[in-house]
Scaffold this motif. Sequence first.
Motif, PDB file in Angstrom:
ATOM      1  N   LEU A  25     -20.790 -17.310 -72.777  1.00 10.06           N
ATOM      2  CA  LEU A  25     -19.652 -16.673 -72.105  1.00 10.06           C
ATOM      3  C   LEU A  25     -19.887 -15.189 -71.819  1.00 10.06           C
ATOM      4  O   LEU A  25     -19.075 -14.563 -71.149  1.00 10.06           O
ATOM      5  CB  LEU A  25     -18.396 -16.800 -72.974  1.00 10.06           C
ATOM      6  N   HIS A  26     -20.978 -14.625 -72.337  1.00  9.03           N
ATOM      7  CA  HIS A  26     -21.166 -13.171 -72.252  1.00  9.03           C
ATOM      8  C   HIS A  26     -21.359 -12.686 -70.821  1.00  9.03           C
ATOM      9  O   HIS A  26     -21.078 -11.528 -70.515  1.00  9.03           O
ATOM     10  CB  HIS A  26     -22.362 -12.747 -73.099  1.00  9.03           C
ATOM     11  N   ASP A  27     -21.835 -13.564 -69.929  1.00  9.14           N
ATOM     12  CA  ASP A  27     -22.103 -13.137 -68.545  1.00  9.14           C
ATOM     13  C   ASP A  27     -21.139 -13.766 -67.548  1.00  9.14           C
ATOM     14  O   ASP A  27     -21.405 -13.756 -66.342  1.00  9.14           O
ATOM     15  CB  ASP A  27     -23.547 -13.465 -68.164  1.00  9.14           C
ATOM     16  N   LYS A  28     -20.012 -14.293 -68.019  1.00  5.44           N
ATOM     17  CA  LYS A  28     -19.012 -14.875 -67.121  1.00  5.44           C
ATOM     18  C   LYS A  28     -18.167 -13.768 -66.504  1.00  5.44           C
ATOM     19  O   LYS A  28     -17.603 -12.930 -67.204  1.00  5.44           O
ATOM     20  CB  LYS A  28     -18.110 -15.859 -67.870  1.00  5.44           C
ATOM     21  N   GLY A  37     -16.419   4.691 -65.397  1.00  3.75           N
ATOM     22  CA  GLY A  37     -16.498   3.790 -64.251  1.00  3.75           C
ATOM     23  C   GLY A  37     -17.901   3.643 -63.713  1.00  3.75           C
ATOM     24  O   GLY A  37     -18.332   2.543 -63.356  1.00  3.75           O
ATOM     25  N   VAL A  38     -18.638   4.748 -63.666  1.00  2.00           N
ATOM     26  CA  VAL A  38     -20.002   4.727 -63.138  1.00  2.00           C
ATOM     27  C   VAL A  38     -20.893   3.830 -64.005  1.00  2.00           C
ATOM     28  O   VAL A  38     -21.653   2.999 -63.491  1.00  2.00           O
ATOM     29  CB  VAL A  38     -20.562   6.162 -63.068  1.00  2.00           C
ATOM     30  N   ALA A  39     -20.807   3.975 -65.321  1.00  2.00           N
ATOM     31  CA  ALA A  39     -21.645   3.175 -66.218  1.00  2.00           C
ATOM     32  C   ALA A  39     -21.287   1.705 -66.155  1.00  2.00           C
ATOM     33  O   ALA A  39     -22.162   0.833 -66.261  1.00  2.00           O
ATOM     34  CB  ALA A  39     -21.512   3.687 -67.650  1.00  2.00           C
ATOM     35  N   LEU A  40     -20.009   1.394 -65.957  1.00  2.59           N
ATOM     36  CA  LEU A  40     -19.592  -0.007 -65.867  1.00  2.59           C
ATOM     37  C   LEU A  40     -20.169  -0.675 -64.630  1.00  2.59           C
ATOM     38  O   LEU A  40     -20.644  -1.813 -64.680  1.00  2.59           O
ATOM     39  CB  LEU A  40     -18.066  -0.089 -65.864  1.00  2.59           C
ATOM     40  N   VAL A  41     -20.151   0.038 -63.505  1.00  4.80           N
ATOM     41  CA  VAL A  41     -20.682  -0.520 -62.263  1.00  4.80           C
ATOM     42  C   VAL A  41     -22.207  -0.590 -62.310  1.00  4.80           C
ATOM     43  O   VAL A  41     -22.813  -1.603 -61.916  1.00  4.80           O
ATOM     44  CB  VAL A  41     -20.210   0.332 -61.062  1.00  4.80           C
ATOM     45  N   SER A  71     -21.387  -6.660 -69.397  1.00  5.49           N
ATOM     46  CA  SER A  71     -21.395  -5.420 -68.608  1.00  5.49           C
ATOM     47  C   SER A  71     -20.613  -4.322 -69.327  1.00  5.49           C
ATOM     48  O   SER A  71     -20.985  -3.144 -69.289  1.00  5.49           O
ATOM     49  CB  SER A  71     -20.831  -5.657 -67.207  1.00  5.49           C
ATOM     50  N   VAL A  72     -19.523  -4.698 -70.012  1.00  8.62           N
ATOM     51  CA  VAL A  72     -18.769  -3.713 -70.790  1.00  8.62           C
ATOM     52  C   VAL A  72     -19.601  -3.239 -71.983  1.00  8.62           C
ATOM     53  O   VAL A  72     -19.589  -2.056 -72.343  1.00  8.62           O
ATOM     54  CB  VAL A  72     -17.432  -4.308 -71.260  1.00  8.62           C
ATOM     55  N   LEU A 127     -12.417 -12.488 -74.436  1.00  6.08           N
ATOM     56  CA  LEU A 127     -13.618 -11.818 -74.936  1.00  6.08           C
ATOM     57  C   LEU A 127     -13.870 -10.514 -74.187  1.00  6.08           C
ATOM     58  O   LEU A 127     -14.129  -9.460 -74.792  1.00  6.08           O
ATOM     59  CB  LEU A 127     -14.815 -12.751 -74.807  1.00  6.08           C
ATOM     60  N   ALA A 128     -13.776 -10.566 -72.857  1.00  6.98           N
ATOM     61  CA  ALA A 128     -14.003  -9.366 -72.049  1.00  6.98           C
ATOM     62  C   ALA A 128     -12.940  -8.305 -72.318  1.00  6.98           C
ATOM     63  O   ALA A 128     -13.229  -7.104 -72.349  1.00  6.98           O
ATOM     64  CB  ALA A 128     -14.035  -9.726 -70.566  1.00  6.98           C
TER      65      ALA A 128
END
Length: 584
Positions: A185-188, A230-234, A204-205, A144-145
């Motif tokens: 599973l969305h927050d695993k 990368g900044v937005a992902l973190v 997070s993605v 999923l991720a």
Amino acid sequence: MVGSEYALIQAGLPVKQRPGRDSFPTTSRAVKHWIEALPLANSGATARLLYNGIKELNQLEVDAGQRLEILEQMRKPMATVASSMERHVINQPLPLPAQKRQIGSVIRDFHRTLADGYRICVADLCAPRGSVPFLRGRVVSMALARAMTHLSALLSKCYLIYAEIPSSIWQQMHQLIAFGRAQHLHDKVVSDPHLKGINITAESVYIQSMLIAVANPYRLTQREIVDLEGVALVWAAHCQVHYDGTGEGQFLVDPDADTPPQTARGQEGNFWRLDASGLVKHVQANVNLCANPDAVIMARSRFGQSPGSLTAGVLSRLITAWDFSGERTQPRLPAGYPMDVALGLHFAHQLISEDRDFNEFVRELSGGGIELSDRERSAAWAQASGDSSKPLVLRAKVLDQSLGGYRIVWEDAEALRARVGELVSLTTVDEDDEESMEGEPRDWMIGVLRWLKGGAGNSLEGGLQLLSRRAEPVAVRILKGVEGSQVIHRGFLLDPLDSTQPGQTLLVPSLVESEAELEILRLPDPMGMEERRLCTPLEEVRLLENSGSYKQLAFGVRGQPLAAEKPQETPLDEDELDEIFSSV
């Protein structure tokens, strides 16, 4: 409810058939040997084989576990080839030639086929009822991720070449995250070997993609787009998605539509809500610690540390987007008239100087009583001789306008070499009187190209922000700085757009160091109405913006110092201090 969400994630996936004798390998061991035989020295041939291979795999009946292993094996060579191909579209002026646009489309399609492959994995692993099998939650979470990661990457590759987003991509992301939520599973948290030092979740993605979309990536440079990924992902760790529609989030998501987040304007319906208020507070606290807009800030959170960084100036613009209230400060009005636009500081200087090149401009400075050294005259001659003799002025059409700028389109921009952040000179055109006005001085305004978006063929749409309606061309002498003494450059004195803004600002090339000692050199007023001080040493300067093409500086002179900056106070939590200081 779970059944309907499971059905949605399968929408649009290719119909699968049994593998034949000549089909693509369907076991991880066979694919490993296939990858080892790829002609990696020939990136074009390798790209074709990889693309066709993953596309064929998506159409074959393969065990779900084997499919997942094969996709994991193919990600590395596909990432290597895509990175090699990106060199053909990075740092290129727009519009891209047709061949390079096709390269951008292939890079985008790499991620589309990989996302489809991982969506098939999620569907097959949860078949036939759409529920996660016992002890398979980690594997489904990873698939999923991965699907979300490649859909997000597809969006970013479109932004990177300033292209439109293909249909169905946002809808697929909404559907996948809805299924992930239904299965918890969305927050695993999962790891990704291609994102070293960063842990991710499907959510997070998803938040990363929404933050980038809300920031209007078409107004960022390519380098900033890459770093923002990368900044937005973190920093997704500082945001929340309220799937029940409650909360204070200012951005609404329609889970049934193929659209990115929209600004909340009192709409009614079954919306999710993105709340970025925690992120705005966190980023503002970081920016407040920076001495100037060029200070670099790195992103850190519980997800890890971003590989890239952004300047305080860029982050200040992003804060405005992420904290957007939904109300325009200046309403847009329809237009439809033509406008002449020229790109670049040196063309702007020549046009506003009534077609004087810089060498001629400097000669007039010397004739007006300003002492110039031989080195300065030589530098001015070198700068003028290195430029085209005639400014390239292209006709555009104004689509709409506000007091602060224009949205324009070049129907044929083949001769244009545009970049976000480029300085522009612009003037309206009266087509009825154009022939009779030929050769007459024109009133040129100064602006900046804030965003770009490619259209069909060679058309190019852009957003121009006005910097000043009246600009005076000047020369700027560096009295002491990293370039040595007595170096001279083009510059402009910009009048403010309205009376509520402070006085004139100075615009110089971006290569001029903000810490250098500067002197403004002016010609006498051609109308004889203003008594000008022709040589004005600057006592202090403050960087307002560095676009990469120019720097805009506030300045103080003897007897007229700069006003002190108003401090921006933001309450800080004690447990955030270590993270904030380490990120600057």
